[in-house]
Design an enzyme around this catalytic site. Structure first.
Site, PDB file in Angstrom:
ATOM      1  N   MET A  12       0.840  -1.198   0.000  1.00  0.00           N
ATOM      2  CA  MET A  12       0.000   0.000   0.000  1.00  0.00           C
ATOM      3  C   MET A  12       0.874   1.246   0.000  1.00  0.00           C
ATOM      4  SD  MET A  12      -3.180  -0.816   2.571  1.00  0.00           S
ATOM      5  CE  MET A  12      -2.240  -1.720   3.817  1.00  0.00           C
ATOM      6  N   VAL A  13       0.607   2.142  -0.931  1.00  0.00           N
ATOM      7  CA  VAL A  13       1.383   3.369  -1.065  1.00  0.00           C
ATOM      8  C   VAL A  13       1.353   4.168   0.231  1.00  0.00           C
ATOM      9  CG1 VAL A  13       1.559   5.558  -2.307  1.00  0.00           C
ATOM     10  CG2 VAL A  13       0.929   3.486  -3.534  1.00  0.00           C
ATOM     11  N   CYS A 110      -0.775  -2.212 -10.827  1.00  0.00           N
ATOM     12  CA  CYS A 110      -1.104  -0.828 -10.491  1.00  0.00           C
ATOM     13  C   CYS A 110      -1.715  -0.113 -11.693  1.00  0.00           C
ATOM     14  CB  CYS A 110       0.145  -0.082 -10.037  1.00  0.00           C
ATOM     15  SG  CYS A 110      -0.188   1.646  -9.606  1.00  0.00           S
ATOM     16  N   HIS A 177      -5.323  -9.782  -8.062  1.00  0.00           N
ATOM     17  CA  HIS A 177      -6.319  -8.816  -7.584  1.00  0.00           C
ATOM     18  C   HIS A 177      -7.568  -9.019  -8.434  1.00  0.00           C
ATOM     19  CE1 HIS A 177      -7.159  -4.387  -6.276  1.00  0.00           C
ATOM     20  NE2 HIS A 177      -8.258  -5.100  -6.332  1.00  0.00           N
TER      21      HIS A 177
END
Length: 332
Positions: A12-13, A110, A177
């Protein structure tokens, strides 16, 4: 590093930093992903040992900017996620960190414009030959596991075919994902399509998407057939999601603050993570949120959460370590 029957903290950024990874591990996360770092950034960095706090840092040359911080405590469970669009560059970057992490993961999911415009992240999904080149290059030259994280393609068939191509590179696992590139967080995850990938592969598949409480781990396993599950927002909102019982968010926030103090964490990142936790349950306009927003350093954060004495004790210990190191260097 094993990828069977694991609970995994997703990358997670700005969140998946050392304090938060250790927090998740404390509550039961078996594997923890760091924040994605772009290979171009790593090529400008050097490895340093920070004796005062006991960390290993990847620091931008000519600055004190810590790009990645880790420690011995998480050595066998932390995954370094790399953003890349070139096999040679990926290998050079991975070689800087491979001695300090348990595995290297290539981000192929992403959807952000920055990643896609650079040919990274989800842009790789349309380039199976480049995917093969990157993964096989890393596999041939690194002694630690290599994995990748992808999203669903336009059809189940395309996703399965790409996953099969990835499996042939001999990677240790693939995370899926359950959303497409155009999907957003509000769109439901397609667990059934992840199941199709699981049925087609013999390597471990890690399912990702819509896990918000501990019971969801078993639900997604039942639907997809995976044994390992990756969780992002559910962990951000309360890192104790990895524990069957869990802890109140107030306890979790305080634990995060203590770990941020212990590892001398960047104040901007500390505030960002705390604010994300706060916003999920209440509002930044309430006293706690306003105080965190106004805070200028870790001492301010410690005061907000009643950890002044802990902050003082940690800094006193650091001062003792620094003085001892100076004496040793001076021969006194």
């Amino acid at each position: 590093m094993e990828y069977i029957n694991k609970l995994v903290l997703a990358p997670m950024v700005r969140v998946g930093t050392l304090p938060f990874r250790l927090l998740a591990a404390q509550y039961g996360a078996d594997i923890t992903y760091g924040v994605e770092i772009i290979d171009h950034k790593l090529l400008k960095c050097e490895r340093r040992i920070y004796d005062t706090i006991g960390s290993t840092d990847i620091v931008e040359k000519g600055t004190e900017n810590v790009v990645f911080r880790t420690c011995d405590q998480e050595r066998n469970q932390v995954v370094f996620q790399l953003g890349t669009s070139d096999a040679v560059r990926a290998l050079t970057a991975a070689q800087l960190v491979c001695k300090d992490v348990a595995a290297i993961d290539i981000n192929m999911g992403c959807p952000k414009a920055f990643s896609i415009s650079g040919g990274m992240g989800a842009a790789l999904l349309k380039k199976p030959d480049l995917i093969h080149d990157i993964l096989t290059t890393l596999k041939r030259n690194l002694s630690i596991p290599v994995t990748c994280k992808i999203r669903l393609l336009n059809s189940t068939h395309e996703t399965v075919e790409l996953a099969r191509r990835i499996e042939k590179t001999m990677v240790s696992a693939v995370a899926v994902h359950g959303r497409r590139v155009a999907d957003r967080h509000r769109d439901p995850t397609n667990w059934s399509e992840i199941a199709s990938v699981v049925d087609a592969l013999s390597i471990p598949v890690i399912a990702n998407g819509d896990v918000f409480e501990y019971e969801d781990f078993q639900r997604i396993r039942a639907v997809t057939g995976v044994s390992s599950v990756l969780v992002a927002r559910g962990a951000l909102w309360n890192a104790s999601i990895f524990h069957p019982v869990g802890s109140p968010i107030e306890v979790v926030k305080r634990e995060y603050v203590r770990k941020s103090i212990l590892w001398d964490h960047d104040i901007k990142s500390t505030k960002y993570t705390l604010k994300e936790m706060i916003m999920h349950y209440t509002s930044l306009e309430l006293p706690e949120g306003k105080a965190v927003t106004r805070s200028e350093n870790l001492a301010d954060i410690a005061h907000i959460y009643g950890e002044d004495k802990y902050y003082e004790s940690i800094n006193a210990k650091r001062l003792g370590v620094a003085v001892g190191s100076n004496h040793a260097l001076n021969g006194t």
